[in-house]
Design an enzyme around this catalytic site. Sequence first.
Site, mmCIF file in Angstrom:
data_model
loop_
_atom_site.group_PDB
_atom_site.id
_atom_site.type_symbol
_atom_site.label_atom_id
_atom_site.label_comp_id
_atom_site.label_asym_id
_atom_site.label_seq_id
_atom_site.Cartn_x
_atom_site.Cartn_y
_atom_site.Cartn_z
ATOM 1 N N ALA A 265 0.845 -1.189 0.000
ATOM 2 C CA ALA A 265 0.000 0.000 0.000
ATOM 3 C C ALA A 265 0.882 1.242 0.000
ATOM 4 C CB ALA A 265 -0.898 0.014 1.230
ATOM 5 N N MET A 266 0.250 2.393 -0.171
ATOM 6 C CA MET A 266 1.012 3.638 -0.258
ATOM 7 C C MET A 266 0.316 4.751 0.528
ATOM 8 S SD MET A 266 3.644 5.193 -1.330
ATOM 9 C CE MET A 266 3.901 6.911 -0.896
ATOM 10 N N GLU A 301 0.100 2.507 6.964
ATOM 11 C CA GLU A 301 -0.090 3.651 6.059
ATOM 12 C C GLU A 301 -0.665 4.842 6.817
ATOM 13 O OE1 GLU A 301 1.521 3.124 3.525
ATOM 14 O OE2 GLU A 301 1.497 0.929 3.542
HETATM 15 N N1 TRP Z 1 5.889 3.643 1.221
HETATM 16 C C1 TRP Z 1 5.103 2.460 1.050
HETATM 17 C C2 TRP Z 1 4.906 1.816 2.397
HETATM 18 O O1 TRP Z 1 5.827 1.684 3.150
HETATM 19 C C3 TRP Z 1 5.654 1.426 0.169
HETATM 20 C C4 TRP Z 1 6.110 1.766 -1.196
HETATM 21 C C5 TRP Z 1 7.315 2.205 -1.580
HETATM 22 C C6 TRP Z 1 5.454 1.513 -2.381
HETATM 23 N N2 TRP Z 1 7.424 2.229 -2.916
HETATM 24 C C7 TRP Z 1 6.311 1.803 -3.444
HETATM 25 C C8 TRP Z 1 4.188 1.046 -2.643
HETATM 26 C C9 TRP Z 1 5.961 1.581 -4.757
HETATM 27 C C10 TRP Z 1 3.818 0.860 -3.963
HETATM 28 C C11 TRP Z 1 4.694 1.094 -4.993
HETATM 29 O O2 TRP Z 1 3.845 1.434 2.733
HETATM 30 ZN ZN ZN Z 2 5.866 2.398 4.870
#
Ligand code: TRP
Ligand code: ZN
Length: 878
Positions: A265-266, A301
């Site tokens: 997820a993001m 998230e």
């Molecule tokens: N930052 C997101 C998390 O830790 C993860 C993430 C990093 C991500 N790069 C991504 C998700 C690329 C999807 C695609 O939850």
């Molecule tokens: Zn994260």
Amino acid sequence: MRTDTSPPVRLSNYRPYPFVIEHVQLDFLLEANKTRVINKMTGKRSYGEHALMKLDGEDLKLVSIAINGLAVPEDQYEITEEGISIQMPVDEFILEIETEISPETNTQLSGLYMSGGRFCTQCEAEGFRRITYYPDRPDVLAPFDVRIEANKAAYPFLLSNGNPVRQGNIGTERHFAEWSDPHPKPSYLFALVAGDFDVYNDSFTTISGKETPLSIYVDKGDSQRAAYAMDALKRSMSWDEDVFGREYDLDVFNIVAVRDFNFGAMENKGLNIFNSAYVLADGQTATDTDFEAIESIVAHEYFHNWTGNRITCRDWFQLCLKEGLTVYRDQEFSADMRSRAVTRIKDVIRLRARQFAEDAGPLAHSVRPDEYARIDNLYTATVYEKGAELIRLLRTIIGDTAFFAGLNRYFDTYDGQAATIEDFLNSMQLSTSEDLREFARWYSQSGTPVVSATGTHDTIARTYTLSLKQKTEPTPGQTDKKPLPIALRTALFSNKGKRLTTKLNGNSDDEHLIILRDTQQDFVFTDVSSEPIHSLNRGFSSPIRLEDGLNDANRSALAAADNDPFAQWEGLQTLARNLLLDMVGEEDQTDRLNAFIDAIDEAFTAAIDDPAYAALILRMPTVGELILDQAEANPSSLHTARLKLKRAIARHMESSLVATIQHSETGAFDPSAEAAGRRALKATAIDLLSRLHDEHSDRISSSFHSATTMTEKLAALNALANIEGGSQSGEYFDAALTEFEEEWAEAPLVMDKWYSVQAMSVRQDLRARLQRLCARPDFDLKNPNRVRALAGAFAMNNPVAFHAPDGWGYEFLTDLILKVDDLNPALSARLVTSFESWRRFSADRQIHAEKQLRRLDDANLSKNAQDIITRALALSSN
Ligand code: TRP
Ligand code: ZN
């Protein structure tokens, strides 16, 4: 071999961006094959005399460019593969750039792409540059206003970050929506979604009394399956207020589930985008493991809103600043929601399986590395999981009061900024009298320290001298290792199993915190009347490998006596690990095996009121864990030893395991940790009984047919997939698969499980089976969940087949990587990491693995894949 690899990015080359972006206005005219993006940046020169303004951009078609309303003549800018350089003639500017992109053909799932007929984005780490020209780096922060225009029937919902401003119709066919995000953010947190959904709505009243609407957008017909994710979200919001004092800060909070997604997820500001696997769940279609993952990822998230969004990273070397801290926070949340001990055990299992393996191979890197070739490949177990362990370790060393004081100082000082690990540690340093300079080395030094212990008792002086040594093996690019401050929660037990109250440094207690700072150090306990047994690194207080210096008898005594569930579990695991490694050798281990089984049985019986924990007692170390302790590892002989051990346990406990299976759930599905624990125990019992050849196949098959939850169904199906030495089970397995497919053919997340079970099975015809699976029309190379369901499960969870001595497993994976790479480089690079431990295996296997890695190396793959291939093939430094 490829030679055109670009030079790495270096931390030491960091320079601030020479311009400030004060505001961004983005206008989207959405069409699947040709989307127009109008990007209006208001800004100014921030330092120096920089005449050239460099913006990142990738796969963009420039339509127009203007500064302060005047078109920029062609000789005033230059476009390259990486972006655009513009002669900036003024100190203050409104830079307006219009570009065109094609979301429809974007299979990389980075930037703006289409999934299931909807528009969605993924910008971390460097996806925003695939949407428009921009300084796509985390230290450039700006408030964003977004206007989205699209066909109304096809895309009734238009979402972006921040707060909704207005929406309306444009003629009869089109409509628009405007969003405004007041919190300055880096481009990687930008998000946009457009499409048709069902919505699950709820709301949360924050601690200061602000009612906040919460919505989860899912596939048509799926809204009820978002109920658990919503519940997890509300619990996360409330927990972050209670435990970390962090309140939500926008008028709305939205989550969107999409099918095609590279990660879990993001955390985009106010608009989290999720892989649908981590949103949708009900008892029929999701396992308890899925529920647990949903709870932790929703929390993760959400927690990023403070640790990541309000305070972000200055550059991508600081990735662990947000990820390590946020994983730590989600682990603590899960521990509070569920059983603390069980959560900790699972976290440690995961750390060992993924991070220790990474640290022990050619991809080893520090939690905060000082160079990288491809940023996508830095989203690793080391940055995430070891990063979280370091936060936990810091808290153990400085104590709760200093830890929370330091965190509050960090939030106060850096809110709205892009920070570094040094900033974080400085905030902590100002709150504690401990000197954290040596602790900081944990961030720059890679590899897992090995701590070895010996103890000497002096009967006359009534002292116990614990001698500890630490050593970290060289890792690629880092041969010289220095000692690290290692915190070891330590207790001493009498040989009768009584926990002793002893004195260390003047403190009398039944548990002490030792901090090993040097290569070698002695700790003298006083008031120790008889020869004790030491119990070290309790709770896994430091992310190390321990050579405890104990014998089996000592460890059994500890396991029987310890009132700390983690320590007891760890003691039994250590017994099992040593036994299994010795069972691979020639000598007969029958006596040890029997003694071990008695210890397991005893611990199991004592734990029976906590089924989740009891299930973990019966879990044996995996082949993946065992290879870390074996030179020239042979997965099949480790597997055989493991099978023998499990068979012996199953035989010894047969009647109680059968009773566990018969005890079945009734009534409505209950996702609670308690009910999940009962199902976990049942699954463990089925797994053990499946090791007795075909003897329990009938029972397991009928358990499959009568199961009312996906957890139970899958447990039975997995057991049928792994019965060795029987023919009946093979027929049952195929019949169950057919029935499963008929029921779930239209449910992709459930069919992913169907693929995985087969990829992890030990059935004879596995290679042909995998090839048939790959040829199915629903095996979609563009869908990462589906590819991972097959290839990930095979390479990570079927060590015997993946490491087959004739090399077919390596060849199969390589064939697949070659097909995936062109579509999705982030995914193919991830698959290549399955080779990370190749040098640890027996010589015949190494030959086959190297042959496939060379094949990949010759294939001119994406930069992401090439980075992993090059590192995997590099000569090891040790
Ligand atoms: N930052 C997101 C998390 O830790 C993860 C993430 C990093 C991500 N790069 C991504 C998700 C690329 C999807 C695609 O939850
Ligand atoms: Zn994260």
